[in-house]
Design an enzyme around this catalytic site. Structure first.
Site, PDB file in Angstrom:
ATOM      1  N   GLY A   1     107.262 -22.175  19.268  1.00 51.62           N
ATOM      2  CA  GLY A   1     107.721 -22.986  20.395  1.00 51.62           C
ATOM      3  C   GLY A   1     108.308 -24.293  19.909  1.00 51.62           C
ATOM      4  O   GLY A   1     108.167 -25.340  20.543  1.00 51.62           O
TER       5      GLY A   1
ATOM      6  N   GLY B   1     110.639 -26.594  22.232  1.00 53.87           N
ATOM      7  CA  GLY B   1     110.154 -27.183  23.480  1.00 53.87           C
ATOM      8  C   GLY B   1     109.733 -28.636  23.293  1.00 53.87           C
ATOM      9  O   GLY B   1     109.714 -29.153  22.171  1.00 53.87           O
ATOM     10  N   LYS B   2     109.378 -29.286  24.390  1.00 52.77           N
ATOM     11  CA  LYS B   2     108.988 -30.698  24.317  1.00 52.77           C
ATOM     12  C   LYS B   2     107.777 -30.901  23.419  1.00 52.77           C
ATOM     13  O   LYS B   2     107.748 -31.782  22.558  1.00 52.77           O
ATOM     14  CB  LYS B   2     108.706 -31.246  25.720  1.00 52.77           C
ATOM     15  CG  LYS B   2     109.958 -31.552  26.528  1.00 52.77           C
ATOM     16  CD  LYS B   2     109.612 -32.323  27.789  1.00 52.77           C
ATOM     17  CE  LYS B   2     110.882 -32.763  28.505  1.00 52.77           C
ATOM     18  NZ  LYS B   2     110.587 -33.597  29.703  1.00 52.77           N
ATOM     19  N   MET B   3     106.754 -30.074  23.625  1.00 57.52           N
ATOM     20  CA  MET B   3     105.559 -30.205  22.811  1.00 57.52           C
ATOM     21  C   MET B   3     105.828 -29.764  21.380  1.00 57.52           C
ATOM     22  O   MET B   3     105.296 -30.347  20.430  1.00 57.52           O
ATOM     23  CB  MET B   3     104.412 -29.397  23.408  1.00 57.52           C
ATOM     24  CG  MET B   3     103.569 -30.148  24.419  1.00 57.52           C
ATOM     25  SD  MET B   3     102.867 -31.702  23.818  1.00 57.52           S
ATOM     26  CE  MET B   3     101.910 -31.154  22.408  1.00 57.52           C
TER      27      MET B   3
ATOM     28  N   THR C   1     100.325 -22.739  29.326  1.00 60.27           N
ATOM     29  CA  THR C   1      99.602 -22.649  30.599  1.00 60.27           C
ATOM     30  C   THR C   1     100.290 -21.651  31.528  1.00 60.27           C
ATOM     31  O   THR C   1     101.233 -20.975  31.136  1.00 60.27           O
ATOM     32  CB  THR C   1      99.531 -24.025  31.287  1.00 60.27           C
ATOM     33  OG1 THR C   1     100.873 -24.510  31.519  1.00 60.27           O
ATOM     34  CG2 THR C   1      98.783 -25.034  30.417  1.00 60.27           C
TER      35      THR C   1
ATOM     36  N   SER D   1      93.396 -23.721  25.444  1.00 58.92           N
ATOM     37  CA  SER D   1      93.138 -24.921  26.229  1.00 58.92           C
ATOM     38  C   SER D   1      94.428 -25.361  26.906  1.00 58.92           C
ATOM     39  O   SER D   1      95.508 -25.295  26.309  1.00 58.92           O
ATOM     40  CB  SER D   1      92.611 -26.057  25.347  1.00 58.92           C
ATOM     41  OG  SER D   1      92.384 -27.221  26.118  1.00 58.92           O
TER      42      SER D   1
ATOM     43  N   ASN E   1      94.682 -28.447  27.883  1.00 60.66           N
ATOM     44  CA  ASN E   1      94.758 -29.884  27.612  1.00 60.66           C
ATOM     45  C   ASN E   1      93.978 -30.188  26.339  1.00 60.66           C
ATOM     46  O   ASN E   1      92.777 -29.955  26.269  1.00 60.66           O
ATOM     47  CB  ASN E   1      94.191 -30.660  28.795  1.00 60.66           C
ATOM     48  CG  ASN E   1      94.505 -32.137  28.733  1.00 60.66           C
ATOM     49  OD1 ASN E   1      94.319 -32.769  27.701  1.00 60.66           O
ATOM     50  ND2 ASN E   1      94.975 -32.689  29.839  1.00 60.66           N
TER      51      ASN E   1
ATOM     52  N   HIS F   1     102.783 -35.070  36.884  1.00 61.79           N
ATOM     53  CA  HIS F   1     103.478 -34.746  35.640  1.00 61.79           C
ATOM     54  C   HIS F   1     104.972 -35.026  35.808  1.00 61.79           C
ATOM     55  O   HIS F   1     105.439 -35.293  36.918  1.00 61.79           O
ATOM     56  CB  HIS F   1     103.272 -33.278  35.256  1.00 61.79           C
ATOM     57  CG  HIS F   1     101.928 -33.000  34.667  1.00 61.79           C
ATOM     58  ND1 HIS F   1     100.837 -32.689  35.444  1.00 61.79           N
ATOM     59  CD2 HIS F   1     101.487 -32.995  33.380  1.00 61.79           C
ATOM     60  CE1 HIS F   1      99.783 -32.494  34.666  1.00 61.79           C
ATOM     61  NE2 HIS F   1     100.155 -32.668  33.415  1.00 61.79           N
ATOM     62  N   HIS F   2     105.689 -34.934  34.708  1.00 60.26           N
ATOM     63  CA  HIS F   2     107.125 -35.183  34.725  1.00 60.26           C
ATOM     64  C   HIS F   2     107.846 -34.170  35.618  1.00 60.26           C
ATOM     65  O   HIS F   2     107.351 -33.067  35.864  1.00 60.26           O
ATOM     66  CB  HIS F   2     107.703 -35.140  33.309  1.00 60.26           C
ATOM     67  CG  HIS F   2     107.424 -33.862  32.588  1.00 60.26           C
ATOM     68  ND1 HIS F   2     108.239 -32.753  32.687  1.00 60.26           N
ATOM     69  CD2 HIS F   2     106.412 -33.498  31.759  1.00 60.26           C
ATOM     70  CE1 HIS F   2     107.766 -31.773  31.962  1.00 60.26           C
ATOM     71  NE2 HIS F   2     106.647 -32.185  31.377  1.00 60.26           N
TER      72      HIS F   2
ATOM     73  N   LYS G   1     108.280 -30.286  34.747  1.00 61.15           N
ATOM     74  CA  LYS G   1     107.155 -29.374  34.540  1.00 61.15           C
ATOM     75  C   LYS G   1     107.203 -28.253  35.577  1.00 61.15           C
ATOM     76  O   LYS G   1     107.354 -28.492  36.769  1.00 61.15           O
ATOM     77  CB  LYS G   1     105.821 -30.117  34.634  1.00 61.15           C
ATOM     78  CG  LYS G   1     104.624 -29.232  34.291  1.00 61.15           C
ATOM     79  CD  LYS G   1     103.342 -30.043  34.158  1.00 61.15           C
ATOM     80  CE  LYS G   1     102.145 -29.150  33.872  1.00 61.15           C
ATOM     81  NZ  LYS G   1     102.276 -28.405  32.607  1.00 61.15           N
TER      82      LYS G   1
END
Length: 220
Positions: A7, A10-12, A74, A96, A98, A127-128, A131
């Site tokens: 990933g 992506g942002k993360m 998620t 998880s 979070n 959230h932004h 999302k």
């Protein structure tokens, strides 16, 4: 420790790459579309920040390489949870919604609210604006904590601006008000938590693990 990061675009994923470089940590960054191109077996752990739709192929890679996998995506379906339940027989799996240690300490508080009778409970999460899932995976964990105590609640979600993540539980009594709140001020917070989880999962036996397990360990 070498991390196989899925990933990467992506942002993360991008933020995690930035964090790992600061830690001088060895890693391979791939997007979910080219994960099958990964032929090496020298990674120590798989960190999945791709999407819930890519779960099976990511579990397959972890199983093929006999690696622990940390799932940070998620919005999983019932079928995905069945997959996780099946694959945990073969590899160590950590999931998880979070990775913030502070947020998970807040969950410990929520698990001990059964003393409060005749109160009203409201979960508020922000959230932004980009999302996709609503309510968030973190909010769903909060819901589960309340449900375990037979507490009824309402949930309100906002998708605004560039908010990293805000979660609060508002508790209304007849003559009092209590609010338990967690605010994430940077995605680096989640990167730090995910990095600690990767260390925690090294050399683990097959099975399913969570932030509760890590909080009880000496990996903090």
């Amino acid at each position: 420790m070498k991390i196989l990061l899925i990933g990467a675009n992506g942002k993360m994923g991008k933020k995690m790459q930035e964090f790992l470089k600061l830690q001088n940590c060895d890693f391979v960054a791939l997007d979910k579309q080219n994960i099958k191109q990964y032929k090496n077996s020298d990674a120590d752990v798989v960190l999945d920040f791709s999407s819930s739709e890519a779960l099976k192929q990511n579990l397959d890679i972890a199983k093929e390489k006999n690696l622990p996998i940390i799932i940070g995506t998620t919005n999983h379906s019932e079928n995905n949870y069945k997959l996780i339940d099946n694959y945990k027989k073969y590899i160590p799996i950590f999931i998880s919604a979070n990775f913030s240690l502070g947020f998970n300490v807040m969950l410990e508080i929520l698990r001990n609210l059964k003393q409060l009778k005749n109160y009203q409970f409201v979960i508020i999460e922000k959230h932004h604006k980009k999302k996709k899932d609503s309510p968030s995976g973190s909010a769903k964990i909060m819901q589960k904590c309340l449900e375990q105590n037979n507490i009824k609640y309402n949930t309100v979600s906002f998708r605004v601006g560039e908010v990293v993540g805000e979660h609060s539980l508002q508790i209304y009594g007849e003559n009092e008000f209590l609010e338990i709140k967690h605010i994430a001020q940077s995605k680096m917070l989640f990167c730090e938590g995910a990095f600690k989880v990767c260390k925690f999962m090294l050399n683990k036996k097959e099975g399913l693990y969570s932030m509760e397990d890590m909080l009880k360990s000496d990996c903090l």
